[in-house]
Design a protein around this motif. Structure first.
Motif, PDB file in Angstrom:
ATOM      1  N   LEU A   2      26.661  29.201  22.043  1.00  0.00           N
ATOM      2  CA  LEU A   2      27.738  29.885  21.333  1.00  0.00           C
ATOM      3  C   LEU A   2      27.767  29.470  19.875  1.00  0.00           C
ATOM      4  O   LEU A   2      27.623  28.297  19.560  1.00  0.00           O
ATOM      5  N   ARG A   3      27.976  30.429  19.004  1.00  0.00           N
ATOM      6  CA  ARG A   3      28.278  30.150  17.597  1.00  0.00           C
ATOM      7  C   ARG A   3      29.648  30.759  17.376  1.00  0.00           C
ATOM      8  O   ARG A   3      29.838  31.953  17.529  1.00  0.00           O
ATOM      9  N   VAL A   4      30.627  29.919  17.058  1.00  0.00           N
ATOM     10  CA  VAL A   4      31.999  30.354  16.827  1.00  0.00           C
ATOM     11  C   VAL A   4      32.264  30.234  15.333  1.00  0.00           C
ATOM     12  O   VAL A   4      32.232  29.131  14.783  1.00  0.00           O
ATOM     13  N   GLU A   5      32.474  31.370  14.669  1.00  0.00           N
ATOM     14  CA  GLU A   5      32.740  31.393  13.231  1.00  0.00           C
ATOM     15  C   GLU A   5      34.206  31.743  13.028  1.00  0.00           C
ATOM     16  O   GLU A   5      34.663  32.783  13.494  1.00  0.00           O
ATOM     17  N   ILE A   6      34.940  30.856  12.348  1.00  0.00           N
ATOM     18  CA  ILE A   6      36.381  31.013  12.176  1.00  0.00           C
ATOM     19  C   ILE A   6      36.706  31.162  10.696  1.00  0.00           C
ATOM     20  O   ILE A   6      36.324  30.308   9.889  1.00  0.00           O
ATOM     21  N   GLU A   7      37.415  32.244  10.374  1.00  0.00           N
ATOM     22  CA  GLU A   7      37.891  32.468   9.009  1.00  0.00           C
ATOM     23  C   GLU A   7      39.407  32.576   9.039  1.00  0.00           C
ATOM     24  O   GLU A   7      39.972  33.270   9.882  1.00  0.00           O
ATOM     25  N   ALA A   8      40.051  31.871   8.116  1.00  0.00           N
ATOM     26  CA  ALA A   8      41.501  31.940   7.980  1.00  0.00           C
ATOM     27  C   ALA A   8      41.835  31.823   6.492  1.00  0.00           C
ATOM     28  O   ALA A   8      41.112  31.165   5.732  1.00  0.00           O
ATOM     29  N   ALA A   9      42.927  32.466   6.097  1.00  0.00           N
ATOM     30  CA  ALA A   9      43.334  32.470   4.690  1.00  0.00           C
ATOM     31  C   ALA A   9      43.516  31.044   4.171  1.00  0.00           C
ATOM     32  O   ALA A   9      44.069  30.184   4.855  1.00  0.00           O
ATOM     33  N   ASN A  10      43.021  30.819   2.969  1.00  0.00           N
ATOM     34  CA  ASN A  10      43.179  29.543   2.259  1.00  0.00           C
ATOM     35  C   ASN A  10      42.578  28.351   3.000  1.00  0.00           C
ATOM     36  O   ASN A  10      43.039  27.223   2.849  1.00  0.00           O
ATOM     37  N   VAL A  53      31.479  23.992  29.126  1.00  0.00           N
ATOM     38  CA  VAL A  53      31.255  22.912  30.080  1.00  0.00           C
ATOM     39  C   VAL A  53      32.532  22.748  30.897  1.00  0.00           C
ATOM     40  O   VAL A  53      33.615  22.573  30.339  1.00  0.00           O
ATOM     41  N   ASP A  54      32.388  22.796  32.206  1.00  0.00           N
ATOM     42  CA  ASP A  54      33.540  22.614  33.109  1.00  0.00           C
ATOM     43  C   ASP A  54      34.719  23.488  32.707  1.00  0.00           C
ATOM     44  O   ASP A  54      35.853  23.031  32.602  1.00  0.00           O
ATOM     45  N   GLU A  55      34.438  24.742  32.444  1.00  0.00           N
ATOM     46  CA  GLU A  55      35.440  25.753  32.112  1.00  0.00           C
ATOM     47  C   GLU A  55      36.231  25.455  30.842  1.00  0.00           C
ATOM     48  O   GLU A  55      37.367  25.894  30.679  1.00  0.00           O
ATOM     49  N   SER A  56      35.627  24.717  29.916  1.00  0.00           N
ATOM     50  CA  SER A  56      36.233  24.529  28.598  1.00  0.00           C
ATOM     51  C   SER A  56      35.119  24.525  27.555  1.00  0.00           C
ATOM     52  O   SER A  56      33.944  24.384  27.885  1.00  0.00           O
ATOM     53  N   ILE A  57      35.510  24.693  26.305  1.00  0.00           N
ATOM     54  CA  ILE A  57      34.521  24.767  25.238  1.00  0.00           C
ATOM     55  C   ILE A  57      34.240  23.365  24.706  1.00  0.00           C
ATOM     56  O   ILE A  57      35.155  22.569  24.524  1.00  0.00           O
ATOM     57  N   ASP A  58      32.972  23.047  24.529  1.00  0.00           N
ATOM     58  CA  ASP A  58      32.538  21.748  24.027  1.00  0.00           C
ATOM     59  C   ASP A  58      31.807  21.988  22.711  1.00  0.00           C
ATOM     60  O   ASP A  58      30.760  22.642  22.695  1.00  0.00           O
ATOM     61  N   VAL A  59      32.356  21.482  21.613  1.00  0.00           N
ATOM     62  CA  VAL A  59      31.751  21.658  20.299  1.00  0.00           C
ATOM     63  C   VAL A  59      30.622  20.652  20.142  1.00  0.00           C
ATOM     64  O   VAL A  59      30.818  19.447  20.299  1.00  0.00           O
ATOM     65  N   VAL A  82      41.810  26.734  18.101  1.00  0.00           N
ATOM     66  CA  VAL A  82      41.332  28.121  18.056  1.00  0.00           C
ATOM     67  C   VAL A  82      40.075  28.243  18.919  1.00  0.00           C
ATOM     68  O   VAL A  82      39.931  29.188  19.692  1.00  0.00           O
ATOM     69  N   ALA A  83      39.171  27.283  18.817  1.00  0.00           N
ATOM     70  CA  ALA A  83      37.963  27.300  19.642  1.00  0.00           C
ATOM     71  C   ALA A  83      38.323  27.272  21.129  1.00  0.00           C
ATOM     72  O   ALA A  83      37.705  27.970  21.941  1.00  0.00           O
ATOM     73  N   SER A  84      39.341  26.510  21.488  1.00  0.00           N
ATOM     74  CA  SER A  84      39.792  26.446  22.876  1.00  0.00           C
ATOM     75  C   SER A  84      40.325  27.802  23.346  1.00  0.00           C
ATOM     76  O   SER A  84      40.019  28.245  24.461  1.00  0.00           O
ATOM     77  N   VAL A  85      41.099  28.491  22.498  1.00  0.00           N
ATOM     78  CA  VAL A  85      41.606  29.828  22.830  1.00  0.00           C
ATOM     79  C   VAL A  85      40.437  30.787  23.038  1.00  0.00           C
ATOM     80  O   VAL A  85      40.416  31.571  23.994  1.00  0.00           O
ATOM     81  N   VAL A  86      39.447  30.705  22.157  1.00  0.00           N
ATOM     82  CA  VAL A  86      38.265  31.568  22.277  1.00  0.00           C
ATOM     83  C   VAL A  86      37.552  31.289  23.601  1.00  0.00           C
ATOM     84  O   VAL A  86      37.174  32.214  24.321  1.00  0.00           O
ATOM     85  N   GLY A  87      37.379  30.013  23.941  1.00  0.00           N
ATOM     86  CA  GLY A  87      36.741  29.666  25.201  1.00  0.00           C
ATOM     87  C   GLY A  87      37.496  30.206  26.400  1.00  0.00           C
ATOM     88  O   GLY A  87      36.903  30.744  27.334  1.00  0.00           O
ATOM     89  N   GLN A  88      38.831  30.098  26.371  1.00  0.00           N
ATOM     90  CA  GLN A  88      39.652  30.621  27.465  1.00  0.00           C
ATOM     91  C   GLN A  88      39.488  32.135  27.587  1.00  0.00           C
ATOM     92  O   GLN A  88      39.406  32.668  28.692  1.00  0.00           O
ATOM     93  N   ARG A  89      39.453  32.832  26.457  1.00  0.00           N
ATOM     94  CA  ARG A  89      39.280  34.280  26.499  1.00  0.00           C
ATOM     95  C   ARG A  89      37.904  34.671  27.017  1.00  0.00           C
ATOM     96  O   ARG A  89      37.768  35.631  27.777  1.00  0.00           O
TER      97      ARG A  89
END
Length: 107
Positions: A47-55, A66-72, A94-101
């Protein structure tokens, strides 16, 4: 949001996800209220998770499920490698929310 084929013609799949940090209970002092996330999954299930947020810095996370959660595995801020302990809490959440989705088939 449906995934779309990558522009380069590879076998990777991508999905764009909007994350309302306020609704997810993530937003707080010093963190943004909304993030745009692009998730790419290649043929090796990396997985490559790219996150953009203002400022904020643009964050790129190399991760795995891994084990139903995201491991960076690796993190980058504006292209610079960052130690895991220097990744802000809101980025990890945010990465955790993405993993859950992803695991819940909501992407």
């Amino acid at each position: 949001m449906a995934s779309k084929p990558p522009a380069d013609g590879s076998s990777a799949q991508t999905a764009e996800i909007d994350v309302d940090l306020v609704a997810e209970g993530i937003s707080g002092h010093g963190s943004p209220s909304h993030a745009e996330v692009v998730v790419s999954v290649d043929a090796n299930s990396t997985l490559r998770v790219e996150i953009e947020a203002a400022n904020e810095c643009d964050w790129q996370l190399d991760a795995r499920i891994v084990d139903e959660s995201i491991d960076v595995v690796r993190a980058f801020a504006d292209g610079d490698s960052i130690f895991e302990e220097d990744v802000p809490d809101w980025v990890e959440r945010v990465a955790s929310v993405v993993g859950q989705r992803l695991l819940g088939g909501q992407v």
